[in-house]
Design an enzyme around this catalytic site. Structure first.
Site, PDB file in Angstrom:
ATOM      1  CE1 TYR A  44      18.738 -35.833  31.052  1.00  0.00           C
ATOM      2  CE2 TYR A  44      20.550 -37.143  30.376  1.00  0.00           C
ATOM      3  CZ  TYR A  44      19.531 -36.416  29.619  1.00  0.00           C
ATOM      4  OH  TYR A  44      19.373 -35.877  28.670  1.00  0.00           O
ATOM      5  CG  HIS A 102      19.641 -30.189  28.013  1.00  0.00           C
ATOM      6  ND1 HIS A 102      19.815 -31.189  29.254  1.00  0.00           N
ATOM      7  CD2 HIS A 102      18.432 -31.733  27.451  1.00  0.00           C
ATOM      8  CE1 HIS A 102      18.992 -32.268  29.410  1.00  0.00           C
ATOM      9  NE2 HIS A 102      18.518 -32.877  28.107  1.00  0.00           N
TER      10      HIS A 102
HETATM   11  N1  NAP Z   1      18.195 -34.096  24.730  1.00  0.00           N
HETATM   12  C1  NAP Z   1      16.719 -33.994  25.446  1.00  0.00           C
HETATM   13  O1  NAP Z   1      16.247 -33.259  25.620  1.00  0.00           O
HETATM   14  C2  NAP Z   1      16.331 -35.801  26.129  1.00  0.00           C
HETATM   15  C3  NAP Z   1      15.014 -36.072  26.027  1.00  0.00           C
HETATM   16  C4  NAP Z   1      14.198 -36.421  26.918  1.00  0.00           C
HETATM   17  C5  NAP Z   1      15.857 -38.002  26.449  1.00  0.00           C
HETATM   18  N2  NAP Z   1      16.613 -37.700  26.384  1.00  0.00           N
HETATM   19  C6  NAP Z   1      18.228 -38.629  25.949  1.00  0.00           C
HETATM   20  O2  NAP Z   1      17.982 -40.358  25.100  1.00  0.00           O
HETATM   21  C7  NAP Z   1      17.874 -41.467  26.369  1.00  0.00           C
HETATM   22  C8  NAP Z   1      16.498 -41.918  25.513  1.00  0.00           C
HETATM   23  O3  NAP Z   1      16.184 -41.168  25.766  1.00  0.00           O
HETATM   24  P1  NAP Z   1      14.064 -41.889  26.198  1.00  0.00           P
HETATM   25  O4  NAP Z   1      14.943 -42.589  27.515  1.00  0.00           O
HETATM   26  O5  NAP Z   1      13.815 -40.276  27.558  1.00  0.00           O
HETATM   27  O6  NAP Z   1      13.458 -42.802  25.913  1.00  0.00           O
HETATM   28  P2  NAP Z   1      13.072 -43.875  24.994  1.00  0.00           P
HETATM   29  O7  NAP Z   1      14.362 -44.348  25.342  1.00  0.00           O
HETATM   30  O8  NAP Z   1      11.962 -44.527  23.882  1.00  0.00           O
HETATM   31  O9  NAP Z   1      12.568 -44.760  26.189  1.00  0.00           O
HETATM   32  C9  NAP Z   1      13.258 -45.327  27.345  1.00  0.00           C
HETATM   33  C10 NAP Z   1      12.031 -46.699  28.463  1.00  0.00           C
HETATM   34  O10 NAP Z   1      11.643 -47.746  26.770  1.00  0.00           O
HETATM   35  C11 NAP Z   1      12.009 -49.044  27.740  1.00  0.00           C
HETATM   36  N3  NAP Z   1      12.340 -50.089  25.510  1.00  0.00           N
HETATM   37  C12 NAP Z   1      13.589 -49.613  25.632  1.00  0.00           C
HETATM   38  N4  NAP Z   1      14.309 -50.124  24.940  1.00  0.00           N
HETATM   39  C13 NAP Z   1      12.729 -50.962  25.026  1.00  0.00           C
HETATM   40  C14 NAP Z   1      13.803 -52.123  24.095  1.00  0.00           C
HETATM   41  N5  NAP Z   1      14.191 -52.497  23.374  1.00  0.00           N
HETATM   42  N6  NAP Z   1      11.871 -53.078  24.785  1.00  0.00           N
HETATM   43  C15 NAP Z   1      10.938 -52.706  25.239  1.00  0.00           C
HETATM   44  N7  NAP Z   1      10.933 -51.680  26.375  1.00  0.00           N
HETATM   45  C16 NAP Z   1      12.311 -50.907  26.030  1.00  0.00           C
HETATM   46  C17 NAP Z   1      12.591 -48.977  28.310  1.00  0.00           C
HETATM   47  O11 NAP Z   1      12.171 -49.843  29.559  1.00  0.00           O
HETATM   48  P3  NAP Z   1      12.970 -50.674  30.793  1.00  0.00           P
HETATM   49  O12 NAP Z   1      14.176 -50.334  31.589  1.00  0.00           O
HETATM   50  O13 NAP Z   1      12.039 -52.016  30.753  1.00  0.00           O
HETATM   51  O14 NAP Z   1      13.873 -51.705  28.866  1.00  0.00           O
HETATM   52  C18 NAP Z   1      12.460 -47.296  29.081  1.00  0.00           C
HETATM   53  O15 NAP Z   1      11.124 -47.570  29.975  1.00  0.00           O
HETATM   54  C19 NAP Z   1      17.469 -41.074  27.343  1.00  0.00           C
HETATM   55  O16 NAP Z   1      18.174 -42.018  28.536  1.00  0.00           O
HETATM   56  C20 NAP Z   1      18.408 -39.637  27.571  1.00  0.00           C
HETATM   57  O17 NAP Z   1      19.678 -39.650  27.572  1.00  0.00           O
HETATM   58  C21 NAP Z   1      17.259 -36.419  26.061  1.00  0.00           C
END
Ligand code: NAP
Length: 272
Positions: A44, A102
């Protein structure tokens, strides 16, 4: 001890793809609303900023749970441990609470990276170790390769994707799942069912989705830049979905929607 399934740490604040002021503001809000578990990764390129924000939040070291992940490029004897030392320096920590691999390596041979991960644990760089994006077979193999228990397999997990094979592997191996893309990066909101169910509990669609994940036995990892969403995502412990509503949401997993495909990420294994 599996810290992922205890109290506050069932809810982790993810930092991808945040950097700069956006990351800082989001982490400050997260800390204020109650998050104590934070997730970053070498990939990241925000570990140093995450470390700054953690220092500014000023929590006692034993109050927080910090996860970082080793980049697959460092799955070799020369750079694995030095890369973890670099992560710790950036995070301003002597150890992380959870160190994850990862991705599985591109050739699918997980032995070397798991062995190096266990060495990092033995060296005191990590209180706990785990993996991410492992298949069910990799979970089973991992338990035979190293002795140190793996505290999680962090995977894509939301109600538009059936992960029953991984859930069964979690039960079989004792490696619990944790979620990412928990709201499928907003895709869940295109389906009215979550808001409809939420109306019955005075909760939002996102809270219903996150509660469903928790009730599947999976700890949650969410990211948001907005204070109201950050707060809503944390406040999911004061209600329970009924078995009927759980079943209605289970049916949605037949949608088969996956964010992280091999087109998006070159390391993606053949998913279950
Ligand atoms: N291990 C891996 O390979 C891997 C891969 C991907 C991600 N991750 C980790 O998992 C975390 C979360 O996953 P992600 O960010 O990819 O996906 P996510 O949590 O499904 O989606 C984040 C998006 O959803 C929106 N959101 C979040 N809460 C909301 C709510 N209550 N209401 C409306 N919209 C909402 C956010 O927009 P707003 O900012 O507008 O709220 C943001 O754009 C990442 O930050 C990372 O640390 C790990």
């Amino acid at each position: 001890m599996n810290i992922y399934f205890q109290g506050t740490n069932q809810r982790t604040f993810g930092t991808f793809p945040l950097t700069g002021d956006e990351l800082r503001n989001a982490m400050m809000h997260a800390g204020e609303v109650g998050y104590r578990s934070f997730d970053t990764a070498q990939l990241y390129e925000n570990e140093a900023e995450t470390g700054e924000a953690l220092a500014d939040l000023g929590f006692a070291r034993d109050e927080i749970c910090v996860t970082t992940k080793v980049h697959p490029d460092n799955f070799n004897k020369e750079t694995f441990l030095p890369s973890v030392e670099e992560s710790l320096k950036k995070l301003k920590l002597d150890f992380v609470d959870v160190l994850l691999l990862h991705w599985p390596p591109a050739d699918g041979d997980i032995t070397l990276s798991l062995t190096l991960l266990e060495q990092a644990h033995k060296a005191g760089y990590a209180r706990n170790i785990g993996v991410s994006n492992y298949t069910a077979q990799m979970m089973r193999d991992a338990t035979k390769i190293i002795e140190t228990p793996l505290v999680t397999n962090q995977v894509e997990f939301h109600p538009l994707l059936n992960q029953d094979i991984l859930l069964a592997a979690a039960t079989e191996t004792g490696i619990p799942l944790s979620s990412y893309c928990s709201v499928a990066r907003g895709e869940v909101f295109k389906h009215p069912i979550f808001a409809e169910i939420g109306a019955g509990y005075d909760k939002t669609a996102a809270q219903v989705v996150l509660r469903w994940i928790l009730q599947k036995g999976v700890s949650i990892n969410t990211m948001s830049t907005k204070r109201a969403n950050i707060e809503a995502n944390f406040n999911v412990m004061d209600f329970s979905l009924s078995s009927i509503d759980m079943a209605r949401i289970d049916a949605m997993t037949q949608t088969g929607f996956r964010i992280v495909t091999s087109e998006l990420v070159p390391w993606a294994p053949e998913w279950d």
